[in-house]
Motif scaffolding. Structure first.
Motif, PDB file in Angstrom:
ATOM      1  N   ASN A 548     -50.426 -15.706 -11.991  1.00  0.00           N
ATOM      2  CA  ASN A 548     -50.388 -16.955 -12.759  1.00  0.00           C
ATOM      3  C   ASN A 548     -50.814 -16.686 -14.202  1.00  0.00           C
ATOM      4  N   LEU A 549     -50.088 -17.285 -15.148  1.00  0.00           N
ATOM      5  CA  LEU A 549     -50.392 -17.152 -16.567  1.00  0.00           C
ATOM      6  C   LEU A 549     -50.379 -18.521 -17.219  1.00  0.00           C
ATOM      7  N   ASP A 550     -51.498 -18.884 -17.872  1.00  0.00           N
ATOM      8  CA  ASP A 550     -51.589 -20.097 -18.684  1.00  0.00           C
ATOM      9  C   ASP A 550     -51.682 -19.689 -20.145  1.00  0.00           C
ATOM     10  N   TYR A 551     -50.819 -20.300 -20.964  1.00  0.00           N
ATOM     11  CA  TYR A 551     -50.774 -19.933 -22.379  1.00  0.00           C
ATOM     12  C   TYR A 551     -50.732 -21.203 -23.212  1.00  0.00           C
ATOM     13  N   LYS A 552     -51.764 -21.407 -24.013  1.00  0.00           N
ATOM     14  CA  LYS A 552     -51.831 -22.562 -24.897  1.00  0.00           C
ATOM     15  C   LYS A 552     -51.225 -22.176 -26.234  1.00  0.00           C
ATOM     16  N   THR A 553     -49.955 -22.543 -26.420  1.00  0.00           N
ATOM     17  CA  THR A 553     -49.234 -22.124 -27.622  1.00  0.00           C
ATOM     18  C   THR A 553     -49.737 -22.827 -28.871  1.00  0.00           C
ATOM     19  N   THR A 554     -50.033 -24.122 -28.749  1.00  0.00           N
ATOM     20  CA  THR A 554     -50.601 -24.915 -29.838  1.00  0.00           C
ATOM     21  C   THR A 554     -51.676 -25.812 -29.246  1.00  0.00           C
ATOM     22  N   GLU A 555     -52.291 -26.613 -30.079  1.00  0.00           N
ATOM     23  CA  GLU A 555     -53.292 -27.544 -29.586  1.00  0.00           C
ATOM     24  C   GLU A 555     -52.674 -28.622 -28.708  1.00  0.00           C
ATOM     25  N   LYS A 556     -51.366 -28.790 -28.784  1.00  0.00           N
ATOM     26  CA  LYS A 556     -50.697 -29.853 -28.044  1.00  0.00           C
ATOM     27  C   LYS A 556     -49.840 -29.357 -26.887  1.00  0.00           C
ATOM     28  N   MET A 557     -49.603 -28.052 -26.787  1.00  0.00           N
ATOM     29  CA  MET A 557     -48.646 -27.543 -25.804  1.00  0.00           C
ATOM     30  C   MET A 557     -49.262 -26.411 -24.985  1.00  0.00           C
ATOM     31  N   VAL A 558     -49.075 -26.484 -23.660  1.00  0.00           N
ATOM     32  CA  VAL A 558     -49.566 -25.459 -22.742  1.00  0.00           C
ATOM     33  C   VAL A 558     -48.424 -25.064 -21.812  1.00  0.00           C
ATOM     34  N   LEU A 559     -48.239 -23.762 -21.639  1.00  0.00           N
ATOM     35  CA  LEU A 559     -47.232 -23.238 -20.722  1.00  0.00           C
ATOM     36  C   LEU A 559     -47.923 -22.605 -19.522  1.00  0.00           C
ATOM     37  N   ARG A 560     -47.312 -22.758 -18.359  1.00  0.00           N
ATOM     38  CA  ARG A 560     -47.826 -22.120 -17.154  1.00  0.00           C
ATOM     39  C   ARG A 560     -46.675 -21.465 -16.408  1.00  0.00           C
ATOM     40  N   THR A 561     -46.855 -20.189 -16.102  1.00  0.00           N
ATOM     41  CA  THR A 561     -45.857 -19.429 -15.347  1.00  0.00           C
ATOM     42  C   THR A 561     -46.512 -18.881 -14.091  1.00  0.00           C
ATOM     43  N   ARG A 562     -45.827 -19.013 -12.970  1.00  0.00           N
ATOM     44  CA  ARG A 562     -46.407 -18.508 -11.723  1.00  0.00           C
ATOM     45  C   ARG A 562     -45.311 -17.917 -10.844  1.00  0.00           C
ATOM     46  N   VAL A 563     -45.672 -16.800 -10.223  1.00  0.00           N
ATOM     47  CA  VAL A 563     -44.831 -16.171  -9.209  1.00  0.00           C
ATOM     48  C   VAL A 563     -45.708 -15.943  -7.989  1.00  0.00           C
ATOM     49  N   GLN A 564     -45.271 -16.437  -6.848  1.00  0.00           N
ATOM     50  CA  GLN A 564     -46.024 -16.209  -5.616  1.00  0.00           C
ATOM     51  C   GLN A 564     -45.049 -15.846  -4.502  1.00  0.00           C
ATOM     52  N   ALA A 565     -45.540 -15.025  -3.582  1.00  0.00           N
ATOM     53  CA  ALA A 565     -44.702 -14.531  -2.498  1.00  0.00           C
ATOM     54  C   ALA A 565     -45.544 -14.395  -1.240  1.00  0.00           C
ATOM     55  N   SER A 566     -44.868 -14.236  -0.107  1.00  0.00           N
ATOM     56  CA  SER A 566     -45.573 -14.123   1.167  1.00  0.00           C
ATOM     57  C   SER A 566     -44.749 -13.309   2.143  1.00  0.00           C
ATOM     58  N   SER A 567     -45.436 -12.828   3.178  1.00  0.00           N
ATOM     59  CA  SER A 567     -44.770 -12.162   4.296  1.00  0.00           C
ATOM     60  C   SER A 567     -45.486 -12.545   5.572  1.00  0.00           C
ATOM     61  N   TYR A 568     -44.726 -12.578   6.662  1.00  0.00           N
ATOM     62  CA  TYR A 568     -45.279 -12.938   7.969  1.00  0.00           C
ATOM     63  C   TYR A 568     -44.723 -11.946   8.989  1.00  0.00           C
ATOM     64  N   ARG A 569     -45.632 -11.311   9.762  1.00  0.00           N
ATOM     65  CA  ARG A 569     -45.203 -10.273  10.693  1.00  0.00           C
ATOM     66  C   ARG A 569     -45.801 -10.518  12.072  1.00  0.00           C
ATOM     67  N   GLN A 570     -44.941 -10.538  13.073  1.00  0.00           N
ATOM     68  CA  GLN A 570     -45.364 -10.596  14.469  1.00  0.00           C
ATOM     69  C   GLN A 570     -44.285  -9.916  15.316  1.00  0.00           C
ATOM     70  N   SER A 571     -44.726  -9.159  16.314  1.00  0.00           N
ATOM     71  CA  SER A 571     -43.820  -8.451  17.225  1.00  0.00           C
ATOM     72  C   SER A 571     -42.835  -7.560  16.468  1.00  0.00           C
ATOM     73  N   LYS A 572     -43.331  -6.847  15.477  1.00  0.00           N
ATOM     74  CA  LYS A 572     -42.548  -5.885  14.705  1.00  0.00           C
ATOM     75  C   LYS A 572     -41.423  -6.522  13.892  1.00  0.00           C
ATOM     76  N   ALA A 573     -41.424  -7.840  13.788  1.00  0.00           N
ATOM     77  CA  ALA A 573     -40.438  -8.537  12.957  1.00  0.00           C
ATOM     78  C   ALA A 573     -41.158  -9.150  11.768  1.00  0.00           C
ATOM     79  N   THR A 574     -40.615  -8.937  10.568  1.00  0.00           N
ATOM     80  CA  THR A 574     -41.243  -9.421   9.341  1.00  0.00           C
ATOM     81  C   THR A 574     -40.289 -10.359   8.610  1.00  0.00           C
ATOM     82  N   THR A 575     -40.822 -11.496   8.187  1.00  0.00           N
ATOM     83  CA  THR A 575     -40.059 -12.445   7.374  1.00  0.00           C
ATOM     84  C   THR A 575     -40.768 -12.616   6.036  1.00  0.00           C
ATOM     85  N   TYR A 576     -40.036 -13.169   5.038  1.00  0.00           N
ATOM     86  CA  TYR A 576     -40.566 -13.225   3.678  1.00  0.00           C
ATOM     87  C   TYR A 576     -40.292 -14.586   3.056  1.00  0.00           C
ATOM     88  N   GLY A 577     -40.984 -14.811   1.934  1.00  0.00           N
ATOM     89  CA  GLY A 577     -40.751 -16.014   1.150  1.00  0.00           C
ATOM     90  C   GLY A 577     -41.282 -15.837  -0.254  1.00  0.00           C
TER      91      GLY A 577
END
Length: 684
Positions: A548-577
């Motif tokens: 996650n990145l928060d960037y206050k470009t000016t006193e009036k503007m704020v940008l937020r960028t986020r990348v999140q991911a996951s994995s789930y594994r049971q019985s030798k099978a793995t899924t993602y998101g």
């Protein structure tokens, strides 16, 4: 009902003549967005976030006066550690009351990061000889507001065609007049989407489906708190009395491990469970505090008849959703009466930093609770009456804080939680919590630290650490190992597991802040897709990653960028998101606007993605997204004048992998779901 309201009015007028200091002006609005992201994991399992968020707002709506704040008040902020609190008390003792918030910079241990977190939640109130009566302060100090909100899903649901009794509109109203550590009076009304507005005593519906009211006074003579109406109670570490407020494992790895003795607090939420209705009070006698409460309210339950259990009528399950839309939900409304009586006695020696307490609560149901039998709930509560007693302690010795509680339920079940927090240096803090909750421990209003949603059938030990190697860097981490000695839902054998989280924060300036977080959880449950008649346990592992990145470009503007991911594994099978989003916020003083666009893609529901979203005032939004699609929302706030603010929010989720959303009465035929919200607040 008329008797309750008469007592409510008499109570106000009896107290109005008591004196106190004049109040300070109303405080600015509080933005909890960044603060919440530190407390919550935001990629977590399904928990009651709304209840937690509402409890936080009760603490932070009115700032604390630093000249009169007590230890439990400051601990409840989850910002200051015990060393910092001690330094604040020492400074007050040596120099007298603070004159300005700028003085925080000269108190040892208060760095600018901590001060900036603290500033929105505190104030300095000067002593004055101008005494005013309570009724005068309530009328003249402009601490009141009336809030009205309406929202609806734009698409038609299957339930709207006849299964739901009412319209698809959600209606909400709240009035509150309050000031921190002085008083709070108010009421809340809510009508959920699908519920019908009508007067029907036979089905326990009185115009709006849910109503709540409270009148709570603080620090009136020797009374620390007196409450009539709806309230919550929290004592000890939450084993038997923790109605509502609780933050568990998260990115704040130290301060959230200990429960604060919040005592008696007003209940202002629209949540229809987790509160008491009646009267409560706390009375001070030197170093002792005596608390007592009584509650009498009707709750939802499904009624069954079975003479074999020696009960003509019994309740097979308690309903906690609060929904009364369909015929079956309406039939379950207020079918069982619940009475609670309890109290707490505590000994506090501030000079020795010692707290000792003992609590008790007895719960009586008008009809016996007999759950449908299953392989895992054999030790769940059955019957009409349950008694809980506990003893707790909190000891501060130098830079170490030791805390804990032991409890006993009426059937003999026992529970224990104990831990410590320590500041090893100005840059290093640690915490540890051990818990042992027996499988037959039964507590209706307990919510202590743990992995399970209820405090039973669990043993575990938690370690947390927070390190600040440099001024701009903070590393927070925890490791929690636990076992479940008895069976659980979808886990038909004793099981075990562990969980860990690590977050690295980097803030090179007040304009840039970023963090990287990883969380991993390993447990055991019945093997999915098993075709035999034997339920084999199989371990599963869920991993979550976030940047996650928060960037206050000016006193009036704020940008937020986020990348999140996951994995789930049971019985030798793995899924993602994964989930990727970009958010932009503009603040033009009288006008604020923010928006977010996100894409998500998950292989299954086990990889569902959680992401906190900005919402209208007093609403917490953290949708669970699974499948494939996009998510968009736009939120605007405008200040019409000094008294009036309005909010407008539009949110839309569009799926690319389906043409039907949800199922049953909530089913939407189509691939999109949109929601509109409008809210107005008038302060006076």
């Amino acid at each position: 009902m008329k008797i309750v309201y008469c007592l409510f009015l008499i109570f106000i007028f009896m107290i109005c003549s008591q004196a106190s200091y004049a109040q300070s002006p109303p405080v600015p609005d509080i933005d909890l967005d960044n603060f919440i992201q530190e407390l919550f994991q935001l990629q977590d399992k399904d928990v009651n976030y709304e209840d937690i968020y509402e409890s936080l707002l009760q603490f932070y709506t009115n700032p604390l006066d630093l000249n009169s704040a007590e230890r439990e008040d400051l601990q409840a902020l989850y910002i200051l550690n015990d060393v910092q609190i001690n330094q604040l008390f020492k400074y007050r003792e040596q120099t007298g009351n603070l004159i300005s918030l700028y003085e925080l910079q000269v108190i040892p241990g208060f760095d600018m990061v901590t001060i900036n977190k603290l500033l929105p939640f505190v104030e300095i109130k000067q002593n004055t000889e101008n005494f005013q009566k309570l009724w005068t302060r309530m009328w003249k100090d402009h601490n009141s507001y009336l809030l009205v909100r309406t929202s609806r899903v734009l698409q038609s649901k299957a339930g709207d065609q006849g299964a739901y009794a009412g319209s698809p509109d959600n209606l909400y109203m709240r009035f509150r007049n309050s000031h921190s550590k002085d008083y709070s009076i108010g009421f809340t009304l809510e009508q959920d989407a699908g519920e019908k507005i009508l007067w029907s005593p036979s089905t326990h519906r009185y115009i709006t489906d849910f109503y709540s009211f409270h009148c709570t006074l603080f620090n009136k003579g020797k009374f620390k708190a007196v409450s009539l109406g709806d309230y919550q109670v929290q004592f000890g570490q939450g084993l038997i009395l923790s109605s509502g407020f609780s933050i568990g494992k998260g990115a704040e790895t130290i301060l959230t491990t200990r429960r604060s003795n919040a005592g008696i607090r007003p209940f202002t939420s629209a949540m229809e469970t987790g509160f008491f209705r009646g009267a409560a009070a706390t009375y001070r006698i030197k170093d002792f505090e005596l608390s007592a409460f009584y509650s009498n309210k009707d709750i939802d339950g499904k009624i069954n008849t079975d003479t074999l259990n020696n009960y003509n009528e019994f309740v097979s399950s308690l309903q906690s959703t609060g929904y009364h839309r369909t015929a079956s939900e309406i039939a379950a409304k207020h079918q069982i009466n619940e009475q609670n009586v309890g109290g707490n006695i505590s000994f506090n020696k501030p000079a020795k930093n010692l707290h000792l307490g003992a609590s008790m609560i007895e719960t009586h149901y008008s009809k016996a609770l007999i759950r449908s039998p299953s392989v895992y709930n054999q030790f769940a509560f059955r019957g009409k009456d349950n008694l809980n007693v506990s003893a707790d302690y909190n000891l501060l010795w130098q830079n170490f804080n030791f805390f804990g509680e032991a409890a006993l339920s009426g059937n003999g079940g026992k529970a224990l939680v104990s831990g410590l927090m320590a500041s090893l240096s100005s840059r290093t803090e640690i915490s540890m919590v051990y818990r042992n909750y027996e499988r037959d421990f039964q507590s209706s209003y307990g919510n202590a630290f743990g992995e399970n949603t209820t405090n039973n059938n669990e043993k575990g030990i938690y370690w947390g650490v927070k390190i600040k190697p440099f001024r701009q860097w903070t590393l927070s981490a925890y490791y929690d190992r636990f076992i479940f000695p008895w069976l659980k839902y979808q886990t038909y054998a004793p099981s075990k597991g562990y969980e860990y989280l690590a977050r690295l924060n980097y803030q090179p300036s007040k304009h840039i802040a970023m963090y990287i977080q990883i969380r991993s959880e390993r447990k055991e449950k019945n093997q999915s897709g098993n075709t035999t008649n034997i339920d084999f346990l199989m371990p599963y592992t869920r991993n979550n990653y976030m940047i996650n990145l928060d960037y206050k470009t000016t006193e009036k503007m704020v940008l937020r960028t986020r990348v999140q991911a996951s994995s789930y594994r049971q019985s030798k099978a793995t899924t993602y998101g994964y989930y990727i989003m970009e958010e932009v916020s503009f603040d033009f003083s009288v006008f604020k606007i923010s928006g977010r666009y996100a894409i998500f893609d998950t292989d299954d529901y086990d990889n569902r993605q959680y992401a906190y979203e900005r919402d209208v005032l007093y609403v917490f939004s953290i949708p669970a997204l699974s499948g494939r699609g996009t998510r968009f929302y736009l939120l605007s706030q405008m200040r019409i004048n000094r008294s009036t603010d309005i909010w407008f929010r539009y949110a839309r989720t569009k799926y690319s992998d389906r043409q039907v959303i949800a199922s049953g009465p909530e089913q939407i035929n189509g691939n999109a779901k949109s929601e509109l919200k409008f809210e107005i607040r008038y302060r006076f």
